[in-house]
Every structure is written in structure tokens, then in C-alpha cells.
Write an enzyme that holds these catalytic residues in place. Structure first.
Site, PDB file in Angstrom:
ATOM      1  N   SER A 144       0.822  -1.214   0.000  1.00  0.00           N
ATOM      2  CA  SER A 144       0.000   0.000   0.000  1.00  0.00           C
ATOM      3  C   SER A 144       0.849   1.254   0.000  1.00  0.00           C
ATOM      4  CB  SER A 144      -0.904   0.011   1.227  1.00  0.00           C
ATOM      5  OG  SER A 144      -1.766  -1.101   1.205  1.00  0.00           O
ATOM      6  N   ASN A 145       1.980   1.215   0.718  1.00  0.00           N
ATOM      7  CA  ASN A 145       2.799   2.408   0.811  1.00  0.00           C
ATOM      8  C   ASN A 145       3.577   2.693  -0.462  1.00  0.00           C
ATOM      9  OD1 ASN A 145       2.479   3.293   3.706  1.00  0.00           O
ATOM     10  ND2 ASN A 145       2.842   1.094   3.902  1.00  0.00           N
ATOM     11  N   TYR A 180      -2.924 -10.928   2.057  1.00  0.00           N
ATOM     12  CA  TYR A 180      -2.763  -9.553   2.529  1.00  0.00           C
ATOM     13  C   TYR A 180      -4.138  -8.970   2.876  1.00  0.00           C
ATOM     14  CZ  TYR A 180      -1.143  -4.629   2.323  1.00  0.00           C
ATOM     15  OH  TYR A 180      -0.851  -3.312   2.592  1.00  0.00           O
ATOM     16  N   LYS A 236      -0.044 -11.284   5.721  1.00  0.00           N
ATOM     17  CA  LYS A 236       0.276  -9.985   6.297  1.00  0.00           C
ATOM     18  C   LYS A 236      -1.021  -9.396   6.794  1.00  0.00           C
ATOM     19  CE  LYS A 236       1.537  -5.233   5.378  1.00  0.00           C
ATOM     20  NZ  LYS A 236       1.705  -4.141   4.394  1.00  0.00           N
ATOM     21  N   GLY A 245       1.259  -6.273  10.093  1.00  0.00           N
ATOM     22  CA  GLY A 245       1.219  -5.320   8.987  1.00  0.00           C
ATOM     23  C   GLY A 245       1.494  -3.891   9.400  1.00  0.00           C
TER      24      GLY A 245
END
EC number: 4.1.3.16
Lengths: 326, 326, 326, 326
Positions: free
Chosen positions: B76-77, B167, B195, B221
Site C-alpha cells: 500500500s505504501n 494480505y 500480512k 502489517g
């Protein structure tokens, strides 16, 4: 008689400059009349999950007999997140070939990034879309505040060759386009309306109220609150159920617009459960199943959307039959 | 001394056949040791919002000095929803070129449709990913129940050339991968871990408990609950904050793994506010700003993510400085 | 002309037996006409937070000049959770003494336990209430499913000497009375309606639709969606804003009932923001402040409700003035 | 060895003046050691739903054999919202009579209004409570911000004859006591701790971190995250499951406090599902059913809480038996 809002198809005066960042002239200086009913069309697939253009074409021929204002292509019910950009554009092209000129083709062109949205909007316009329906980006929902969303939609509208319609669908995005963002964006000359699928009728009334000085129209995003939305000033609806009961929704429109509210209410109320079944409760697989029952091609969804279970199919049937539609 | 869970890097026996639909042999019959700390690396952009490969390379050189287990690329980052598929693959290739062989490269390959996820997972493997991190599809969240998600991840794992890590990131997707889906998917020989970014420590403990018979590992996470996650049996963490305070997170890992819990607690608690600032509170723009302060290249995000306001920047600084990091 | 729903104030035939557990005859075999506007009256307090019966009386005298159908006493805006049971009953007695006989007094009598609700309902009836407004119990919200709620309301209605009106107010309770519970409870001869404060117009329409065979009426629980609720078949509203702009809400009722929808819409839309300000946005303290501005006694709330800040007071004023009310 | 936090049962120096509004001296200037395990005891009822003091007494005798730190009376599991104030006080008196002096009696005394909470707290102290557990008021949840809650708890603590423990239980109240309110209230000399039932371990760690300079302790509000809470610095737990598996929870405490984390983990993980079953999943009726299986008196709940269905009872049994407890 019901007073129709002042949106007409007549040309208006030239637009004043609005945004310094705007780099191209808008395609039209005319008002765009959005009023009426639109099915957000489903995308038929073959057994191998490829787009089935033949079945799509047959659906379109049937829809041609219904007095829709136009069609929405690549709305949520079109499974657009499961199509590649190329497929999204191809489907719009295919629809445009079939659709009479006077019918409005609204194409979903929203992506997560601003740059991708700009590009896809241009491709949709080139493919024949009359307007672009742009959903709120939502992945970084914690950061999608009014500041970010106003910036996003402004830049997209600045560059879009066709008018933009905002699209707020919190059930899918987990995000409602904030009211203050809607009212500010309504002042943009290339943003002409909003499809509101959240169903908060207080909010819909307030949007109508606070945008009445603008060339801006509100479309109900679901058949469940269509009559109430007309009541508070919406001009039409983009309704999944129109894929199945399009004639009936156009009839509901006619009753509302002509002020025959009691008849409208009777019809509206019989549509709530079928509508909920094909949207919130059972989703696109149910919509496609119901389409089959009513003579359209629905078929399977792309994975990971699953076929209905037997129990779900029975529930779906009940929601139509108990209201007299099956 | 803290007992390390039985995951080792040693080879295990050959996998038994699991799914009839599996069409290719898995790349490895060995256990994959996921234990350790991973930064989900940010994607630097140029002023024109293009991927800045030079700055990326410089960040990687700095990360090479930190005892990470590996890197997550396109988490996501990494702003992956704002990258094209082509860009997503190119970034993975660039990282692979820099990354020593013994470091694990986990590449985010999740898409909304099963078919797109299969394709991107294959491309990620070809680009050099050691494992695929596959996020839950989420647009049709009302239909993404255990049945749909089990089917999705199973088909993806069946065809993936590299091991799959599940995830679950509800803050972005609005959807938590259900516990029963996790425990069932843990039995798939090509699904090796999860995660979990939700941060529900009860759930994390239960996942560890119910998957202990499988070759399956749990990664926290987020850095905010990293120590607690170790405490209940997680083996590592994929933490945004590792982009900024990577050495410190590896130290926290070392303290937890060696059972030095009091020292761990002191360190953990000083990391909670900085972590919250660069994730939940202020998001990727804050992560990138903090990276700049600590000698990495962060820079701007792609639109519609907006730069921090002055007030936000001050808040961010306070969250680091009040804990002794600035 | 707008067709008024078939609820009339005329007597209907005797009720058939309904529940074996019912131990007393209902007070009336007549239909109860709920149609019209009700302010859920605020409770004025002295500086020492005691109920100020003199100020209450003065408010009632002013309300007597407004064509309300009646008053709701001990609704959410009456701060009933902050009153002792004794105070709750005393306030109802005080209101009954002032209220003309033809005005309906609906008293909130809901408690968390069934037994306490039964007792308080009886005391409210003895104190002069014409009907009991019974809120959903909510503390154990995870267990308050349809089974529990149907049981609760049935037992309460069985024993109540006066008709019962269901009350669903999710903003306070975190719980919406499920649709299937409403439709089943509507068959109880002593349950005559529902006050729905959730504002989901689709649900309100469906409740009307599915209870049309029963002696059951729907009241909108907030002024923000009053017109839309009339449109889909509600017969009135219990609206906090009626404490402030009661005449205007009765005018809105008149316009809706007589089918003058365009005039209704203009009025409705000017009421949305003031209504939101005194409910969702700023709550009871704002309602009481606005009452002061419009010639009523509002005053302070009981603690822990806090007085408005200056910024909130200004916001409140803006929400009235920008719509032409101040 | 695990370092025990600096809370001891030894007397501390005299308290400095804290609040001008404080009108009475606090009962103690000593530290209050909250560390340990507490069952929030269930309230047994007769077949007619009256409090069954004989059965309560028998439960207490059995609990006396378990090394609890004390008991919580009138927590959520005691069905306190279903008891009258008089009953709430009587039950506390009855428990006090049975409970050895060295065991801590923490009595729930929270009400919606500040004034009612003050009064009930005083009555609880007079009835023999050693500390008052005060839940967040929640009905007007939109207005229960930090300002209101700090004011509420401060005034209550100012006047309370016994130390106050804050109580945040969002599953029931729909409201989490904000972190900044907790840290500010922790400075009050008569507020000594918080029972946090939300289970956000990041938040719990941060509360410990930001209150370490104060005489303030954190108790986990549920057995599901008890070990993790110890790990990040909590000193004990108020756990519904302690009504059923009290000995086991005290063993878990012992393992955590003595740093035997691997053994603790094995035990903790076997408690997660039974705990979820008697709380979040199936609630108080399940707690009482499980109590019966383990030799305690549980019995029925007050209405509207319903008995378990057969399917629920089977699920409950499975959640205990699959973890080796039945």
C-alpha cells in the site's frame, strides 16, 4: 403539474474562463440535459469470461425499445474493476455503434490516480462517450478528504473533452463524496451533475438546494429511492434495476415528472425489494440472473464474483414474485 | 530464551498434490522463511510524477545496510493503485537488480479480478519476485465473503510460480479477510503466510493458533503492534515505519526474538506515535516526508494524494520528536 | 390532490384477540390517528440542573398556538436518559395538565429491560400519556436481533394500557430496529406505528408498503427527510426542529398533504441545514440555544452534555441565517 | 524474569491538591494496586427474573478458591442495565458480605448523567466497594467528545469516596474513550486506572506509555488479548471468561508475570475461542450457559436477552471442546 427544473437542451451562452489550468476548450458550451432513466448496463461474458459482444448487442437492441435517456457503460454493475482499460474502451465503442445519437452515452472513466483518470476519460470521449462518470478514488480513503477530491475532479474536468458527472457510491468505495466538495465542484463549468448512490435523501435534497444556481443536476443512483429523489429535486436515475425492469422505471419517472404521486408510490414500493435484491443484498450475480428471467442476457460474472447459491436464487425469485413481477 | 517457531530455511520434503486445477509445478518444495522485518518501500517520483529510478536506487543502497529480511514492493505504501501494471513490474525489476539474493523480494500482485491477479503474479515472478503479496479484492465488498475469497486465492495460488502471502488491510479495502478463509487457505501448499494490517491482536493470536499445523506464517502489517504480534506468535512485520526507522525496527525484532521483553516494550512504545503518524493519521505523504528527514528520498505522491499541510507537517514532526526520534 | 392514507380518527371495529399472553383489555378499540407534526419537547432546567416546570409551562403555552398533532415527551431531545424515572413521570404529568385533550401526548417509556419498560409504560399511561413511544433496548446490541426485539416489544405492548409506537434511532442507540421485526410487530393490535429516525428513505417506503394491511403508521423522526417521508407514505413527523420552527414544519405538512410539492420542496430544503445543526451536528445543546433565539426557553443541558463553544454557536447561527431564518 | 511495573500495595505520600471543585478528602492517599485477574461476575436470577442471592452466594464461595485479585460487580456481564439502582447496590452489599477483605471489590457505578453517576458512586462506596468502575456515558454519542468526557469523569472522581477506574467498552456503548481523555484523566489523583475492552493493542500500549509517570494502571477488558496486554504493560484483566475458567486465567497471569511467555502463549491461544463465544459472539446468555457446565450458577438472563438457541448452544460447546476445555 410538476415543475420541471430549468435544465433544457437549448444552447447557453459561452462559458467564462474558469480555471487557469484548463488547457483545452470544452467540447460544448451547451447545457447537457441529464434528466431521465439510465440502466448501468451489465457486461455479458462468454463461458471463458471473455466479453460477449454479441450478447451485449442483443441486450442493446432490447433496450432500444425502452424510453431511456441513455445508457451508463462501466458503472459498478458493468464489473468495470474486472475489465482492462482496453476492454473498458472497447465496450464503450461497441455500445456507441448501436446507440442512437439522441441517446446519451455516459461512460465510467474513474481510476485511482488522477493521471490515469485523465487518460481514460480522453479515451472514453474518443470512443464516443457523451459524458464521463467519474467515481471517487478510494484506496487511500483516509486521505481522500474534500481537498484531495476537489483537486482530483477539478483537474480531470479541466482536461476532459466531455462533461463530467461525479459518482459517489459508498457501498463499494467506503467513501462518500463530501457535500462541500460536491457544491464546490458544481461550480466547475465542465462538471454537470452527480450520481448519488448512497441513498441519503436528506443529503440529496441539500445537494439540489445548494447547487440550484449552477448548471448541475442530480441523479439517483438506485431505484429504491428514485421517487423520493424526484420529490426532492433529482432529475433522473441510474438504476441497476433498469437492466431488468427498464420499462417500469421509465413509467415511474413519467408518473413523478407529471405529478401523479399516488400512482408513483404504488409502483415505487413494488420496486424496492427487487431493487435491493439485485444490488445491496445479492449484487451483480443477482442482477445478471434476473436479466435472464426477463429476456436479457446476463450470464456469469468474472471471478472472484461467484454464482448465486440455490438459496440466494430462491430469495431473488421471491423478491420479484412477492411484488408481482414474476 | 524465546522459542523460535519451527519455521526454518531448511528444505522440506516434496509437496503432495493439492488441487486438481493446479497446472504447473510449484517453484519450490522448500519452506519459505518469512521471519523478519520488511519495509514496504515507497515509490519516489520526479516532479512530473514519473517513477524516479535513481532515487529508488539510492534508497535501496541505504536499506542494504539494515538487517531486513527483505523488501515488500508494491504494498500500500508503494502507491501501487496509482501505478500502471507496466510500472508495477518495472519497479520490481529495478529492485531485484539491486537486492542481494539472500534478501526476500515480496511483490504486491493483487488486482480486483482473479484473472488479472493471475497474470500480474506471473509477471512479478518473472521480474524476480520471491513471493507474491496478494491483497483481498474489495470493490464488490458485499460479495467478497469467504466463499469468493477462498476461490480467488486458491486459483491464484494454484497458478502462481512463487509462494503467495495473503494480505488483509481493512483500512484501505474496507474488508477483513475472514478468519475461516485464512485458516482454510493456510492448507494450500503455495500459500505460506498472511500480512495482517488490521491490528486485531486477538485475531492474530487465533490465526497463529489455528494454522500451527501448517507451513504458514503471520506477519504484522504495522509497527504499532509489532511486539504484541511477536508475543502471540507472529514471525515478523511489514511496517511502513521501516522505511524511516528500519534499524530500530530490526532492533525491536531482535529484542522480541531473544526474549528481552522489557527492553522491547520501551522501544515499542516510542514507535507507536511515529508509526500512527505515517500510516493511519497522515498516510503516505507523511511517510515520504519523514523519509526525507531521515536521509531517504521520499518526495511527493502521485495525485490525488496531496502534500501535507503545514499543520500536518508540524504534527508529524511532533510525533517523532516527542518520542525522541527528532 | 394528495390522497391521504386511510387512517382516520373515526372508530373502527373491535379488535380480534391477538396474543394469549395479553392480560388486560386494551384501552381502546379505536384507531389512533398519529398523522401530523410533533415536537419532541426539550426539558428546561434551572441553573442547578433541576427540571424547571415554570419554563416548561411557558413553552407549552407557546406551542399551544401551533397546529401540532401533539407532543412527544421524553424523546431523545428531552434528555430522558438523564432524568430519573420519577422525573420522567412528573414531566409527563405536568405536560398533561397543560395540554388540551385533543392533542396527543406520546410519552417515551423505553428502558433497557423489558420489566422496567413495562412498569414505566404503565406509569406513563397513568400519568396521562395517550401513547407510549418505546425505544429499542441497545446496550447488548450484539444480542438485540429480531428475535429479542420482537419478544420485547410484544410483551410490552401486551401489557401496555395505551397504544405503543416503536422507536428506532440508530444515531443514539447504534441499532436499527430490523425491517422484519417492524413488519411482524405491526400486526400486534396495540402497536400502532413507528418513529423512524434513521432517515433511510428506502426503508421507510418499504415499511409503509409492507404494513399497509395493518393499522400501522409511520412517522419521520427528523425534519431533514420529512417531505420525502410524506412522499413515500409517512403520515407525520416527530422533529426536534419543531421545538424551534414548529409553525414552519406544520406548514410543510400542509403543503405535502395537499399535494403542493413544489412549494413544499422550497420550504423543505431551507429546513435541512437548521435541522442538521440541532440534531446530528450539534445536538441537544444547539436545539436549546436555537429555542432561545426563537422565543422559547431552552437553557442548559444536564451534564455531561456541554454548552456550545463559541465556534459552535456561530456555526449554528449560520445554519439558520443562511437559510433565511435569522 | 519479567519486570513487574512499579505499582505496589505500599502506601505512597499524601496527594497534592488537584481540583478546586473537590469537596471532600479522598478516602486514601495510598496507591491502589489493581494488578491481577477479576471476573466481572454474572447476576443469577430466579425463574421469575428476580436476583437470586443464594445462587450468587454459592458462586462467590467457589470463586473464593481462585486467586483472583478481586471481583467486578455490575460490569457489563452483570446485566447492570437491567437492574434497578436499588438492585445494583444490594448486589454489591451481598458480595461485600462474602468477599474477604483483602480482595478488591470494584463496583460499576456509571450512569448516563453526571449527577446520577455521582450519587450511585457514593452509594456503591457506602455499600463496600473499594473502587468504582465508571463506564462512558453514551446515549448522546455524537456529543461525547473528550471535552464532555473529561468533565464528566473529573467531577465524578472529585466527589467519589473511592478511587475511580475508567471503563471503555465500545462494543456496548458504540464509543471509545479517546486516548487524550484517558491521558488527561490519568493525572487525576482519584482516577487510578482504565479497563479497556476495545482490544486495540496499539492503543493499550500507548496508554501505558503516556501514563507511566502517573499512578495509573491498565486492565485488559477481555481474555482474548490478555497476554498481549500484559506484554505491552497492562497489569491485569477483567475478563468475562474468568466466571468460567478463572483458575486458568490466573494461571495465564502467573505465566505472563513470571516471563514464561511460551507457556503463556499456548494457554492464551486455547482461551481465545471460548472467550469470544461468551462475549462478542453469543454474549451473556452464553456466559451463563458455560458457567453451568463448569459448576457455577448461571441460569437465564433478564429479558430482552434471550436464551441460546440449540444451534448457538452447540456452537458454544464446540468453542470450548475444540480447545480441550470440555
Amino acid at each position: 403539474m410538476h415543475r420541471v427544473r430549468a435544465w433544457t437542451r437549448a444552447a447557453a451562452g459561452p462559458l467564462t474562463a474558469w480555471s487557469r489550468t484548463r488547457t483545452r476548450s470544452l467540447s460544448t458550451g451547451t447545457r447537457l440535459d441529464l434528466s431521465g432513466i439510465y440502466p448501468p448496463i451489465a457486461t455479458p461474458f462468454t463461458a471463458r469470461e471473455e466479453v460477449d459482444y454479441r450478447k451485449l448487442e442483443e441486450n442493446l437492441q432490447k433496450y432500444a425499445e425502452i424510453p431511456f435517456r441513455g445508457l451508463v457503460v462501466q458503472g459498478s454493475n458493468g464489473e468495470y474493476p474486472y475489465l482492462s482499460d482496453q476492454e473498458r474502451v472497447e465496450v464503450v465503442k461497441a455500445v456507441r455503434r448501436s446507440l442512437p445519437k439522441e441517446k446519451l452515452l455516459m461512460a465510467g472513466s474513474g481510476c485511482e490516480s488522477t493521471r490515469a483518470t485523465i487518460q481514460l476519460t480522453e479515451r472514453m470521449a474518443a470512443a464516443g462517450a457523451d459524458a464521463a462518470l467519474v467515481v471517487t478514488p478510494c484506496f487511500y480513503k483516509g486521505k481522500m478528504d474534500s481537498r484531495a477530491l476537489i483537486q482530483h475532479f477539478t483537474v480531470v474536468a479541466d482536461s476532459s473533452p466531455v462533461p463530467v458527472v461525479l459518482y459517489s457510491v459508498p457501498a463499494n468505495t467506503g467513501l462518500e463524496l463530501p457535500l462541500d466538495a460536491v457544491t464546490q465542484l458544481a461550480q466547475h463549468p465542465n462538471i454537470r451533475g452527480v450520481k448519488d448512490s448512497g441513498g441519503d435523501i436528506t443529503r440529496i435534497g441539500l445537494i439540489v438546494h445548494k447547487t440550484q444556481a449552477q448548471d448541475f443536476q442530480v441523479l439517483a443512483g438506485s431505484a429504491g429511492f428514485l421517487m423520493a429523489a424526484y420529490c426532492v429535486g433529482a432529475v433522473g436515475g441510474v438504476c441497476a434495476l433498469a437492466n431488468v425492469l427498464g420499462q417500469e422505471l421509465c413509467e415511474l419517472e413519467r408518473l413523478c415528472v407529471s405529478g401523479r404521486w399516488e400512482e408513483a408510490r404504488d409502483l415505487q414500493q413494488r420496486l424496492i425489494e427487487p431493487n435491493a435484491a439485485v444490488t445491496r443484498k445479492l449484487g451483480v450475480p443477482a442482477l445478471k440472473q434476473a436479466m435472464e428471467w426477463f429476456g436479457f442476457h446476463g450470464g456469469a460474472c468474472r471471478s472472484p464474483l461467484q454464482p448465486l447459491t440455490d438459496a440466494e436464487t430462491q430469495q431473488l425469485r421471491r423478491d420479484f414474485s412477492s411484488n408481482g413481477w414474476l
